[in-house]
Motif scaffolding. Sequence first.
Motif, PDB file in Angstrom:
ATOM      1  N   PRO A  65      -5.916  -6.206   4.267  1.00 39.35           N
ATOM      2  CA  PRO A  65      -5.136  -5.125   4.864  1.00 39.35           C
ATOM      3  C   PRO A  65      -5.230  -5.177   6.388  1.00 39.35           C
ATOM      4  CG  PRO A  65      -7.251  -4.270   4.134  1.00 39.35           C
ATOM      5  CD  PRO A  65      -7.281  -5.767   3.904  1.00 39.35           C
ATOM      6  N   ALA A  96       1.121  -2.148  11.072  1.00 37.73           N
ATOM      7  CA  ALA A  96       0.749  -0.936  11.814  1.00 37.73           C
ATOM      8  C   ALA A  96      -0.613  -1.059  12.512  1.00 37.73           C
ATOM      9  CB  ALA A  96       0.757   0.268  10.879  1.00 37.73           C
ATOM     10  N   ASP A 119       1.167   4.492   0.271  1.00 41.65           N
ATOM     11  CA  ASP A 119       0.465   5.712   0.696  1.00 41.65           C
ATOM     12  C   ASP A 119       1.441   6.839   1.018  1.00 41.65           C
ATOM     13  OD1 ASP A 119      -2.008   4.447   0.431  1.00 41.65           O
ATOM     14  OD2 ASP A 119      -1.917   3.646   2.459  1.00 41.65           O
ATOM     15  N   ASP A 155      -6.840   1.891  -5.509  1.00 37.15           N
ATOM     16  CA  ASP A 155      -7.729   1.854  -4.345  1.00 37.15           C
ATOM     17  C   ASP A 155      -8.519   3.158  -4.306  1.00 37.15           C
ATOM     18  OD1 ASP A 155      -8.974   1.589  -1.945  1.00 37.15           O
ATOM     19  OD2 ASP A 155      -7.151   1.677  -0.730  1.00 37.15           O
ATOM     20  N   GLY A 200       1.196  -1.358   4.224  1.00 39.82           N
ATOM     21  CA  GLY A 200       1.696  -0.027   3.930  1.00 39.82           C
ATOM     22  C   GLY A 200       2.832   0.390   4.827  1.00 39.82           C
ATOM     23  N   ARG A 201       2.486   1.011   5.991  1.00 37.78           N
ATOM     24  CA  ARG A 201       3.493   1.650   6.841  1.00 37.78           C
ATOM     25  C   ARG A 201       4.622   0.736   7.270  1.00 37.78           C
ATOM     26  NH1 ARG A 201      -1.080   4.042  10.677  1.00 37.78           N
ATOM     27  NH2 ARG A 201      -2.130   2.237   9.725  1.00 37.78           N
ATOM     28  N   ALA A 242       0.875  -1.176   0.000  1.00 31.94           N
ATOM     29  CA  ALA A 242       0.000   0.000   0.000  1.00 31.94           C
ATOM     30  C   ALA A 242       0.917   1.232   0.000  1.00 31.94           C
ATOM     31  CB  ALA A 242      -0.900  -0.002   1.231  1.00 31.94           C
ATOM     32  N   VAL A 246      -2.216  -5.572   8.332  1.00 33.67           N
ATOM     33  CA  VAL A 246      -1.020  -6.239   8.869  1.00 33.67           C
ATOM     34  C   VAL A 246       0.004  -5.183   9.291  1.00 33.67           C
ATOM     35  CG1 VAL A 246       0.985  -7.647   8.215  1.00 33.67           C
ATOM     36  CG2 VAL A 246      -1.316  -8.328   7.483  1.00 33.67           C
ATOM     37  N   ILE A 286      -2.149  -6.880   2.288  1.00 30.74           N
ATOM     38  CA  ILE A 286      -1.851  -5.506   1.863  1.00 30.74           C
ATOM     39  C   ILE A 286      -1.114  -4.834   3.022  1.00 30.74           C
ATOM     40  CG2 ILE A 286      -2.846  -3.257   1.299  1.00 30.74           C
ATOM     41  CD1 ILE A 286      -5.292  -4.733   0.158  1.00 30.74           C
ATOM     42  N   GLU A 340     -15.411  -6.103   4.217  1.00 32.86           N
ATOM     43  CA  GLU A 340     -15.382  -5.658   5.617  1.00 32.86           C
ATOM     44  C   GLU A 340     -14.043  -4.980   5.861  1.00 32.86           C
ATOM     45  OE1 GLU A 340     -16.865  -8.444   8.563  1.00 32.86           O
ATOM     46  OE2 GLU A 340     -15.323  -7.803   9.970  1.00 32.86           O
ATOM     47  N   MET A 341     -14.079  -3.805   6.452  1.00 31.85           N
ATOM     48  CA  MET A 341     -12.837  -3.047   6.646  1.00 31.85           C
ATOM     49  C   MET A 341     -12.136  -3.456   7.941  1.00 31.85           C
ATOM     50  SD  MET A 341     -13.756   0.654   5.009  1.00 31.85           S
ATOM     51  CE  MET A 341     -12.029   1.113   4.908  1.00 31.85           C
ATOM     52  N   SER A 342     -10.886  -3.009   8.050  1.00 32.43           N
ATOM     53  CA  SER A 342     -10.029  -3.509   9.130  1.00 32.43           C
ATOM     54  C   SER A 342     -10.090  -2.678  10.410  1.00 32.43           C
ATOM     55  CB  SER A 342      -8.574  -3.546   8.649  1.00 32.43           C
ATOM     56  OG  SER A 342      -8.167  -2.249   8.230  1.00 32.43           O
ATOM     57  N   ILE A 391     -12.032  -7.561  -0.194  1.00 27.07           N
ATOM     58  CA  ILE A 391     -11.163  -7.021   0.840  1.00 27.07           C
ATOM     59  C   ILE A 391     -11.719  -7.479   2.186  1.00 27.07           C
ATOM     60  CG2 ILE A 391     -10.155  -4.951   1.859  1.00 27.07           C
ATOM     61  CD1 ILE A 391      -9.540  -5.347  -1.197  1.00 27.07           C
ATOM     62  N   ILE A 428     -10.506  -1.046  -6.700  1.00 31.71           N
ATOM     63  CA  ILE A 428     -11.260  -1.416  -5.501  1.00 31.71           C
ATOM     64  C   ILE A 428     -12.517  -0.558  -5.405  1.00 31.71           C
ATOM     65  CG2 ILE A 428     -11.198  -1.454  -2.976  1.00 31.71           C
ATOM     66  CD1 ILE A 428      -8.119  -2.001  -3.304  1.00 31.71           C
ATOM     67  N   LYS A 446      -0.647  -1.268  -4.438  1.00 34.15           N
ATOM     68  CA  LYS A 446      -1.945  -0.588  -4.311  1.00 34.15           C
ATOM     69  C   LYS A 446      -1.692   0.894  -4.107  1.00 34.15           C
ATOM     70  CE  LYS A 446      -4.305  -0.385  -0.372  1.00 34.15           C
ATOM     71  NZ  LYS A 446      -4.832   0.970  -0.166  1.00 34.15           N
ATOM     72  N   LYS A 489     -11.794   3.046  -3.771  1.00 39.83           N
ATOM     73  CA  LYS A 489     -12.981   2.719  -2.959  1.00 39.83           C
ATOM     74  C   LYS A 489     -14.221   3.414  -3.523  1.00 39.83           C
ATOM     75  CE  LYS A 489     -10.546   1.614   1.293  1.00 39.83           C
ATOM     76  NZ  LYS A 489      -9.246   2.264   1.100  1.00 39.83           N
TER      77      LYS A 489
HETATM   78  O1  O7E Z   1      -2.048   0.224   7.854  1.00 40.96           O
HETATM   79  P1  O7E Z   1      -1.141   0.219   6.688  1.00 40.96           P
HETATM   80  O2  O7E Z   1      -0.171   1.350   6.673  1.00 40.96           O
HETATM   81  O3  O7E Z   1      -0.483  -1.113   6.458  1.00 40.96           O
HETATM   82  O4  O7E Z   1      -2.042   0.496   5.382  1.00 40.96           O
HETATM   83  C1  O7E Z   1      -3.141  -0.280   5.059  1.00 40.96           C
HETATM   84  C2  O7E Z   1      -3.671   0.108   3.708  1.00 40.96           C
HETATM   85  O5  O7E Z   1      -4.839  -0.649   3.435  1.00 40.96           O
HETATM   86  C3  O7E Z   1      -4.081   1.577   3.586  1.00 40.96           C
HETATM   87  O6  O7E Z   1      -3.870   1.973   2.247  1.00 40.96           O
HETATM   88  C4  O7E Z   1      -5.575   1.549   3.874  1.00 40.96           C
HETATM   89  O7  O7E Z   1      -6.255   2.595   3.224  1.00 40.96           O
HETATM   90  C5  O7E Z   1      -5.968   0.198   3.297  1.00 40.96           C
HETATM   91  N1  O7E Z   1      -7.118  -0.453   3.908  1.00 40.96           N
HETATM   92  C6  O7E Z   1      -7.162  -0.705   5.248  1.00 40.96           C
HETATM   93  O8  O7E Z   1      -6.233  -0.427   5.987  1.00 40.96           O
HETATM   94  N2  O7E Z   1      -8.286  -1.280   5.779  1.00 40.96           N
HETATM   95  C7  O7E Z   1      -9.355  -1.653   5.025  1.00 40.96           C
HETATM   96  O9  O7E Z   1     -10.302  -2.183   5.538  1.00 40.96           O
HETATM   97  C8  O7E Z   1      -9.302  -1.431   3.647  1.00 40.96           C
HETATM   98  C9  O7E Z   1      -8.157  -0.892   3.107  1.00 40.96           C
HETATM   99  C10 O7E Z   1      -8.062  -0.884   1.711  1.00 40.96           C
HETATM  100  O10 O7E Z   1      -7.024  -0.881   1.122  1.00 40.96           O
HETATM  101  O11 O7E Z   1      -9.200  -1.001   1.051  1.00 40.96           O
HETATM  102  C11 O7E Z   1      -9.121  -1.466  -0.143  1.00 40.96           C
HETATM  103  C12 O7E Z   1      -8.155  -2.593  -0.209  1.00 40.96           C
END
Ligand code: O7E
Length: 209
Positions: A164, A168, A9, A57, A187-188, A7, A166, A185, A110-112, A140, A83, A31, A59
Amino acid sequence: MAGLILALDVTDREKAINIANEVADYLHAIKIGWPLVMAAGMDIIDSLSQIKPIICDFKVADIPNTTKLIVREARNHGAMGIIVHGFVGRDSIKAAVDEAGKMKVYVVAEMSHPGALDFMQKHTDDIVLMAKEVGAAGLIAPATRPERITHIRSLAGDMEILAPGVGAQGGSAKEAIEAGATHIIVGRRIYEANEPAKAAKALYDELTL
Ligand code: O7E
């Protein structure tokens, strides 16, 4: 085989390209979302596509016609996937799939983050079944709740599941894959590391052990 998706970002074009090149060997795809596209412009998709396949992404959460126009722009810039949100309903998701061509459509089931429990989780099952019926490539699902990945996998058949959350956000790569995700997925944990390639390799190794 399980795969790692970066990711990316960051909000600086040069930094994005440097990190992508540094960690490319360990990635399945990159992404990118609003932070980078707003800062660097849509042609960052074309540039990064030279390094790895790009998932946009965005959304997308709109009526079918607007969804179609957004999907077309991503496709015209060479994206491999896009996405979209699932809660907007069947007609919008179908518009995305119809417009995508060879591009893959991933639907947020479902979001994280904790806020996903407020509204979204109540409708996860219906979103998964709808996404499967209209021919989306994947879903996702939250690495922060591996038991939910297992549940989503039980409904999703052989669809891809990208997870996503993992690093952070506290989720574990290994647990997400064991629970049924096909890709994680991250990112940080990678782009904020002192040595991004080392961080990416550690995650890659966790997936392939
Ligand atoms: O926490 P990080 O830095 O590892 O980043 C996680 C990435 O996944 C970030 O771009 C965020 O916008 C995305 N993400 C989530 O963290 N949670 C979600 O539920 C969904 C996403 C996402 O990417 O949605 C589409 C895949």
